[in-house]
Design an enzyme around this catalytic site. Structure first.
Site, mmCIF file in Angstrom:
data_model
loop_
_atom_site.group_PDB
_atom_site.id
_atom_site.type_symbol
_atom_site.label_atom_id
_atom_site.label_comp_id
_atom_site.label_asym_id
_atom_site.label_seq_id
_atom_site.Cartn_x
_atom_site.Cartn_y
_atom_site.Cartn_z
ATOM 1 N N GLN A 9 -131.851 22.418 -8.111
ATOM 2 C CA GLN A 9 -132.100 21.091 -7.543
ATOM 3 C C GLN A 9 -133.587 20.874 -7.290
ATOM 4 O OE1 GLN A 9 -129.395 20.190 -4.412
ATOM 5 N NE2 GLN A 9 -130.298 18.209 -3.928
ATOM 6 N N SER A 88 -130.414 29.093 -8.082
ATOM 7 C CA SER A 88 -129.453 28.417 -7.214
ATOM 8 C C SER A 88 -128.409 27.677 -8.054
ATOM 9 C CB SER A 88 -130.185 27.484 -6.243
ATOM 10 O OG SER A 88 -129.308 27.004 -5.249
ATOM 11 N N LEU A 89 -128.391 26.353 -8.020
ATOM 12 C CA LEU A 89 -127.479 25.564 -8.862
ATOM 13 C C LEU A 89 -127.517 26.026 -10.318
ATOM 14 C CD1 LEU A 89 -125.883 22.956 -9.817
ATOM 15 C CD2 LEU A 89 -128.144 21.910 -10.012
ATOM 16 N N ARG A 113 -119.060 21.893 -5.234
ATOM 17 C CA ARG A 113 -120.125 22.557 -4.475
ATOM 18 C C ARG A 113 -121.124 21.537 -3.933
ATOM 19 N NH1 ARG A 113 -125.406 24.556 -5.949
ATOM 20 N NH2 ARG A 113 -125.955 26.595 -5.053
ATOM 21 N N HIS A 195 -129.040 27.747 1.398
ATOM 22 C CA HIS A 195 -129.161 29.216 1.432
ATOM 23 C C HIS A 195 -129.479 29.739 2.840
ATOM 24 C CE1 HIS A 195 -128.775 29.232 -2.890
ATOM 25 N NE2 HIS A 195 -129.675 28.287 -2.942
ATOM 26 N N GLN A 244 -123.593 33.129 -2.682
ATOM 27 C CA GLN A 244 -124.897 32.525 -2.967
ATOM 28 C C GLN A 244 -125.298 31.397 -2.005
ATOM 29 O OE1 GLN A 244 -125.773 29.278 -5.341
ATOM 30 N NE2 GLN A 244 -126.544 30.483 -7.059
#
Length: 297
Positions: A9, A88-89, A113, A195, A244
């Site tokens: 992102q 991440s994503l 998500r 996170h 995660q």
């Protein structure tokens, strides 16, 4: 060895993917399939929407996933990863790229998500801050001694660590980090405290969906955010993917391990060049490139 890396992102920009849609029948079909799966025309927002809409987590995440995955699919025979990783994503994009997830399941998980993260942000307001010019252990120590919830979230490259947590705790930590000698401790314009423990409701919400989704044997290792190491076991991939959301992104460690394991070329698949810049800061000798689409695919 060829390493393919997938952005997270923040990489999104209006108009991304339009060239794919207009010039590749394969891409157009996948974008239309995505509109059906999501229940709304995300292509309208991606290609000609309002900038404010595009900043929302529930829009930005599936949009970036689609751009990355569809671009990878248009590369055809030239797309032969020896290893993959995503920030991440981007880990979901990487898992479609190495065959662990199919396109439809990957998009459904990303959408779920993203919506769960949006809800967590709305119910548990928080933020993130980029810290430049300090060793990781100093940042970790200040996070640990700051009142409230604030944790190290993204180990992006040496000297660049993003922290995440409650608004007041982030502001206090930033002041302490500047006193400690940080070149910058800058609060970011993000939707929430990704996170960090504030994402626990989103982790819980996505866990069951990940567990019930079919994960195939990957055709090459994925270097996961939670471990920074090569993973080939489907059950371990699932567990790491669930963890995660509340665990830090070990991007520096992942790239270093990929280099140790033989990566010589890092190709970024998706919008922007952020990850290429981070790779060069982690190891100047590494070769980087952007995946490029050629018409008629």
């Amino acid at each position: 060895m060829n390493a393919y890396i997938f952005p997270g992102q923040g990489a999104q920009f209006l108009g991304m993917g339009l060239d794919l849609y207009e010039n590749s029948p394969l891409a157009q079909g996948l974008f239309e399939q995505a509109n059906d799966i999501l229940g709304f025309n995300i292509t309208d927002i991606m290609f000609e929407g309002a900038d404010e809409d595009f900043k929302k987590t529930k829009i930005a995440q599936p949009a970036i996933f689609l751009h990355s995955v569809i671009l990878a699919k248009t590369l055809g025979e030239s797309f032969k990863p020896d290893m993959v990783a995503g920030h991440s994503l981007g880990e979901f994009s990487a898992l479609v790229a190495n065959g662990t997830l199919n396109f439809e399941d990957g998009l459904k998980l990303v959408s779920l998500r993203a919506n769960a993260m949006q809800e967590a942000c709305d119910s548990n307001p928080g933020t993130m801050a980029a810290v430049l010019g300090l060793d990781d252990d100093i940042v970790e120590k200040i996070c640990a001694t700051t009142e409230g919830i604030v944790v190290a979230a993204n180990y992006n490259c040496p000297g660049q660590l993003v922290i995440s947590g409650e608004l007041e705790a982030i502001n206090k930590a930033c002041e302490a980090l500047k006193t400690e000698g940080a070149r910058r401790a800058l609060v970011l314009r993000v939707g929430g405290a990704f996170h960090s423990p504030l994402m626990e409701p989103a982790r819980t919400a996505t866990a069951a969906a990940i567990e019930s989704t079919t994960f195939n044997k990957p055709n090459c290792p994925i270097y996961q955010n939670v471990t920074g190491t090569a993973i080939l076991d489907e059950s371990a991939i699932k567990a790491n993917l669930i963890a995660q959301l509340t665990a830090p992104v070990l991007w520096t460690q992942s790239v270093q391990q990929m280099i140790t394991d033989g990566a010589t070329l890092f190709t970024e698949v998706g919008p922007g060049k952020v990850l290429q810049g981070l790779v060069k800061k982690i190891n100047r000798a590494s070769e980087v490139a952007s995946a490029t689409f050629e018409a008629n695919s």
